[in-house]
Design a protein around this motif. Structure first.
Motif, PDB file in Angstrom:
ATOM      1  N   ARG A  68      -3.221   8.649  -2.486  1.00 50.72           N
ATOM      2  CA  ARG A  68      -2.449   9.812  -2.918  1.00 50.72           C
ATOM      3  C   ARG A  68      -3.109  11.095  -2.407  1.00 50.72           C
ATOM      4  NH1 ARG A  68       0.801  11.560  -7.624  1.00 50.72           N
ATOM      5  NH2 ARG A  68       1.181   9.361  -7.920  1.00 50.72           N
ATOM      6  N   LEU A  69      -2.326  11.974  -1.819  1.00 54.71           N
ATOM      7  CA  LEU A  69      -2.850  13.268  -1.391  1.00 54.71           C
ATOM      8  C   LEU A  69      -2.641  14.276  -2.511  1.00 54.71           C
ATOM      9  CD1 LEU A  69      -1.844  13.576   2.373  1.00 54.71           C
ATOM     10  CD2 LEU A  69      -4.028  12.949   1.353  1.00 54.71           C
ATOM     11  N   SER A  70      -3.718  15.032  -2.791  1.00 56.52           N
ATOM     12  CA  SER A  70      -3.697  15.971  -3.902  1.00 56.52           C
ATOM     13  C   SER A  70      -4.214  17.336  -3.454  1.00 56.52           C
ATOM     14  CB  SER A  70      -4.578  15.404  -5.025  1.00 56.52           C
ATOM     15  OG  SER A  70      -4.971  16.412  -5.928  1.00 56.52           O
ATOM     16  N   ASP A  71      -3.814  18.376  -4.206  1.00 53.56           N
ATOM     17  CA  ASP A  71      -4.339  19.724  -3.921  1.00 53.56           C
ATOM     18  C   ASP A  71      -5.462  20.083  -4.889  1.00 53.56           C
ATOM     19  OD1 ASP A  71      -2.972  20.099  -6.273  1.00 53.56           O
ATOM     20  OD2 ASP A  71      -1.557  21.590  -5.475  1.00 53.56           O
ATOM     21  N   ASP A  72      -5.952  19.087  -5.657  1.00 52.14           N
ATOM     22  CA  ASP A  72      -7.004  19.320  -6.654  1.00 52.14           C
ATOM     23  C   ASP A  72      -8.375  19.004  -6.056  1.00 52.14           C
ATOM     24  OD1 ASP A  72      -8.723  19.439  -8.773  1.00 52.14           O
ATOM     25  OD2 ASP A  72      -7.763  17.844  -9.942  1.00 52.14           O
ATOM     26  N   PRO A  73      -9.181  20.035  -5.731  1.00 58.47           N
ATOM     27  CA  PRO A  73     -10.487  19.766  -5.125  1.00 58.47           C
ATOM     28  C   PRO A  73     -11.484  19.191  -6.123  1.00 58.47           C
ATOM     29  CG  PRO A  73     -10.223  22.123  -5.497  1.00 58.47           C
ATOM     30  CD  PRO A  73      -8.928  21.482  -5.920  1.00 58.47           C
ATOM     31  N   SER A  74     -11.163  19.263  -7.416  1.00 57.90           N
ATOM     32  CA  SER A  74     -12.104  18.805  -8.452  1.00 57.90           C
ATOM     33  C   SER A  74     -11.696  17.479  -9.084  1.00 57.90           C
ATOM     34  CB  SER A  74     -12.208  19.839  -9.571  1.00 57.90           C
ATOM     35  OG  SER A  74     -12.231  21.134  -9.048  1.00 57.90           O
ATOM     36  N   TYR A  75     -10.770  16.780  -8.479  1.00 55.98           N
ATOM     37  CA  TYR A  75     -10.347  15.487  -9.026  1.00 55.98           C
ATOM     38  C   TYR A  75     -11.564  14.579  -9.217  1.00 55.98           C
ATOM     39  CZ  TYR A  75      -8.521  10.819  -9.462  1.00 55.98           C
ATOM     40  OH  TYR A  75      -8.282   9.553  -9.920  1.00 55.98           O
ATOM     41  N   LEU A 133       0.872  -1.175   0.000  1.00 55.81           N
ATOM     42  CA  LEU A 133       0.000   0.000   0.000  1.00 55.81           C
ATOM     43  C   LEU A 133       0.909   1.225   0.000  1.00 55.81           C
ATOM     44  CD1 LEU A 133      -2.802   1.350   0.236  1.00 55.81           C
ATOM     45  CD2 LEU A 133      -2.542   1.197   2.728  1.00 55.81           C
ATOM     46  N   LYS A 134       0.825   2.003  -1.080  1.00 57.39           N
ATOM     47  CA  LYS A 134       1.725   3.140  -1.239  1.00 57.39           C
ATOM     48  C   LYS A 134       0.998   4.439  -0.887  1.00 57.39           C
ATOM     49  CE  LYS A 134       4.637   5.065  -4.895  1.00 57.39           C
ATOM     50  NZ  LYS A 134       4.921   4.965  -6.331  1.00 57.39           N
ATOM     51  N   ILE A 135       1.612   5.262  -0.053  1.00 55.28           N
ATOM     52  CA  ILE A 135       1.049   6.577   0.298  1.00 55.28           C
ATOM     53  C   ILE A 135       1.943   7.626  -0.341  1.00 55.28           C
ATOM     54  CG2 ILE A 135       0.183   8.022   2.192  1.00 55.28           C
ATOM     55  CD1 ILE A 135      -0.843   5.046   2.182  1.00 55.28           C
ATOM     56  N   ASP A 136       1.371   8.428  -1.250  1.00 55.74           N
ATOM     57  CA  ASP A 136       2.219   9.368  -1.977  1.00 55.74           C
ATOM     58  C   ASP A 136       1.478  10.670  -2.287  1.00 55.74           C
ATOM     59  OD1 ASP A 136       0.543   8.493  -3.958  1.00 55.74           O
ATOM     60  OD2 ASP A 136       2.078   7.483  -5.130  1.00 55.74           O
ATOM     61  N   GLY A 137       2.047  11.475  -3.160  1.00 55.10           N
ATOM     62  CA  GLY A 137       1.481  12.794  -3.436  1.00 55.10           C
ATOM     63  C   GLY A 137       1.974  13.788  -2.392  1.00 55.10           C
ATOM     64  N   LEU A 138       1.062  14.595  -1.844  1.00 55.19           N
ATOM     65  CA  LEU A 138       1.441  15.680  -0.930  1.00 55.19           C
ATOM     66  C   LEU A 138       1.647  15.178   0.509  1.00 55.19           C
ATOM     67  CD1 LEU A 138      -0.886  18.448  -2.384  1.00 55.19           C
ATOM     68  CD2 LEU A 138       1.595  18.223  -2.670  1.00 55.19           C
ATOM     69  N   VAL A 139       2.635  14.298   0.650  1.00 51.80           N
ATOM     70  CA  VAL A 139       3.022  13.802   1.974  1.00 51.80           C
ATOM     71  C   VAL A 139       4.482  14.159   2.221  1.00 51.80           C
ATOM     72  CG1 VAL A 139       1.375  11.903   2.122  1.00 51.80           C
ATOM     73  CG2 VAL A 139       3.568  11.523   0.969  1.00 51.80           C
ATOM     74  N   ASP A 140       4.878  14.202   3.484  1.00 50.29           N
ATOM     75  CA  ASP A 140       6.270  14.517   3.813  1.00 50.29           C
ATOM     76  C   ASP A 140       7.199  13.409   3.340  1.00 50.29           C
ATOM     77  OD1 ASP A 140       5.364  16.823   5.021  1.00 50.29           O
ATOM     78  OD2 ASP A 140       5.216  15.902   7.017  1.00 50.29           O
ATOM     79  N   THR A 141       6.757  12.174   3.540  1.00 48.41           N
ATOM     80  CA  THR A 141       7.581  11.030   3.172  1.00 48.41           C
ATOM     81  C   THR A 141       6.728   9.997   2.448  1.00 48.41           C
ATOM     82  OG1 THR A 141       8.661  11.348   5.319  1.00 48.41           O
ATOM     83  CG2 THR A 141       9.251   9.354   4.089  1.00 48.41           C
ATOM     84  N   GLY A 198       2.789  11.806   6.880  1.00 52.21           N
ATOM     85  CA  GLY A 198       2.883  13.260   7.075  1.00 52.21           C
ATOM     86  C   GLY A 198       2.071  14.011   6.034  1.00 52.21           C
ATOM     87  N   ILE A 199       0.938  14.596   6.464  1.00 56.12           N
ATOM     88  CA  ILE A 199       0.044  15.306   5.547  1.00 56.12           C
ATOM     89  C   ILE A 199       0.562  16.727   5.314  1.00 56.12           C
ATOM     90  CG2 ILE A 199      -2.310  16.188   5.224  1.00 56.12           C
ATOM     91  CD1 ILE A 199      -3.234  13.903   7.160  1.00 56.12           C
ATOM     92  N   GLN A 200       0.782  17.101   4.060  1.00 54.24           N
ATOM     93  CA  GLN A 200       1.231  18.467   3.766  1.00 54.24           C
ATOM     94  C   GLN A 200       0.041  19.431   3.724  1.00 54.24           C
ATOM     95  OE1 GLN A 200       4.004  18.514   0.461  1.00 54.24           O
ATOM     96  NE2 GLN A 200       5.553  17.628   1.830  1.00 54.24           N
ATOM     97  N   ASP A 201       0.335  20.707   4.015  1.00 56.04           N
ATOM     98  CA  ASP A 201      -0.713  21.722   4.174  1.00 56.04           C
ATOM     99  C   ASP A 201      -1.607  21.900   2.948  1.00 56.04           C
ATOM    100  OD1 ASP A 201       0.131  22.171   6.693  1.00 56.04           O
ATOM    101  OD2 ASP A 201       1.258  24.008   6.232  1.00 56.04           O
ATOM    102  N   GLN A 202      -1.047  21.759   1.747  1.00 55.81           N
ATOM    103  CA  GLN A 202      -1.825  22.018   0.524  1.00 55.81           C
ATOM    104  C   GLN A 202      -2.790  20.872   0.193  1.00 55.81           C
ATOM    105  OE1 GLN A 202       1.600  21.660   1.037  1.00 55.81           O
ATOM    106  NE2 GLN A 202       2.336  21.775  -1.079  1.00 55.81           N
ATOM    107  N   ALA A 203      -2.675  19.753   0.866  1.00 54.71           N
ATOM    108  CA  ALA A 203      -3.507  18.587   0.523  1.00 54.71           C
ATOM    109  C   ALA A 203      -4.972  18.833   0.874  1.00 54.71           C
ATOM    110  CB  ALA A 203      -2.992  17.352   1.254  1.00 54.71           C
ATOM    111  N   VAL A 204      -5.871  18.587  -0.073  1.00 55.77           N
ATOM    112  CA  VAL A 204      -7.310  18.718   0.189  1.00 55.77           C
ATOM    113  C   VAL A 204      -8.096  17.473  -0.226  1.00 55.77           C
ATOM    114  CG1 VAL A 204      -7.456  21.246   0.101  1.00 55.77           C
ATOM    115  CG2 VAL A 204      -7.658  19.931  -2.021  1.00 55.77           C
ATOM    116  N   THR A 205      -7.524  16.675  -1.124  1.00 53.18           N
ATOM    117  CA  THR A 205      -8.240  15.525  -1.674  1.00 53.18           C
ATOM    118  C   THR A 205      -7.423  14.248  -1.472  1.00 53.18           C
ATOM    119  OG1 THR A 205      -9.282  16.919  -3.337  1.00 53.18           O
ATOM    120  CG2 THR A 205      -9.211  14.566  -3.831  1.00 53.18           C
TER     121      THR A 205
END
Ligand SMILES: Nc1nc2c(c(=O)[nH]1)N[C@H]1C(S)=C(S)[C@@H](COP(=O)(O)O)O[C@H]1N2
Ligand SMILES: [Mo]
Length: 225
Positions: A201-208, A78-86, A132-139
């Motif tokens: 995946r953490l994303s900053d795109d609210p319309s994904y 299980l991969k956690i990626d996108g807007l994460v610290d690690t 680690g959730i980054q601040d810009q992540a919304v989705t």
């Protein structure tokens, strides 16, 4: 619109072999369940929780976009990626070691059938916190072994303490239900309940838009919409 809905839905009405009365779930008595439904309960599966009936975890028909996925757990990640610290990769056992939560929650598909199941799993937010959730992540975007995608707002995942489940009705999640993990998207329509999840995946795109969302289904997917 309704017709398009039915023709393009990922779920089949055949899934529901209960009468309208039976699908009231909580009020239903075991005597009202058809023999076909009873035969779907797996060995060891509990059928009742705190005085109310649970539906079988496995439905009579598969409606998945590419059929049932049979995951080799030794090769599973299980991969956690996108807007994460690690960027973080967990195996099955890593997830099972986290604090567990158990809740009875109903899955509602857009075509009208529903299934009330006792889920056990971990909080998705606990997994995200480890990366680690980054601040810009919304989705939060879920991707699955079969190529399926869907997403939920990060706020919902955190505030409503949504679960990534590995057990249903007291048994290890059967392949049909998404082994090793299904997103228990409480209060959201069935197409938000990603099964066979392999990536978060953490994303900053609210319309994904995920698989069914791209095909016209509501992105908020609130029950009753
Ligand atoms: N990976 C994946 N997850 C998926 C789907 C799919 O096709 N692939 N279908 C979704 C839909 S439309 C519904 S209603 C639920 C149904 O789950 P169930 O048929 O196992 O009850 O799974 C959801 N999760
Ligand atoms: Mo669905």
């Amino acid at each position: 619109m309704i017709l398009v809905f039915l023709l393009t839905s990922g779920c089949s009405t055949e899934k529901n072999d209960l009468s309208a009365d039976d699908t009231q779930g909580i009020a239903a008595d075991v005597d009202q369940i058809s023999a076909a439904t009873i035969s779907r309960y797996r060995e060891g599966e509990i059928k009742e929780y705190m005085g109310s009936r649970l539906d079988p975890a496995v439905g009579p028909a598969d409606n998945s976009i590419n059929g049932i996925q049979y995951i080799d757990i030794d090769a599973y990640n299980l991969k956690i990626d996108g807007l994460v610290d690690t960027e973080t990769i967990f195996d099955y056992e890593d997830i099972l070691k986290l604090d567990s939560y158990e809740r009875k929650i109903t899955l509602y598909c857009v075509e009208g059938w529903q299934a009330t199941i006792l889920w056990k799993g971990v909080l998705i937010k606990d997994i995200l916190d480890l990366a680690g959730i980054q601040d810009q992540a919304v989705t939060v975007i879920f991707r699955s072994e079969d190529g399926y995608t869907t997403s939920l707002p990060l706020d919902d995942i955190i505030a409503r303490e949504l679960i990534l489940a590995y057990e249903a009705n007291g048994i290890v999640l059967p392949p049909e239900m998404g082994y090793p993990f299904i997103v228990v998207a409480e209060d959201k329509l069935g197409y938000k309940w990603a099964r066979w999840v392999t990536e978060i995946r953490l994303s900053d795109d609210p319309s994904y838009l995920g698989f069914w969302e791209q095909r016209g289904f509501s992105n908020s997917a609130d029950i009753g919409e």
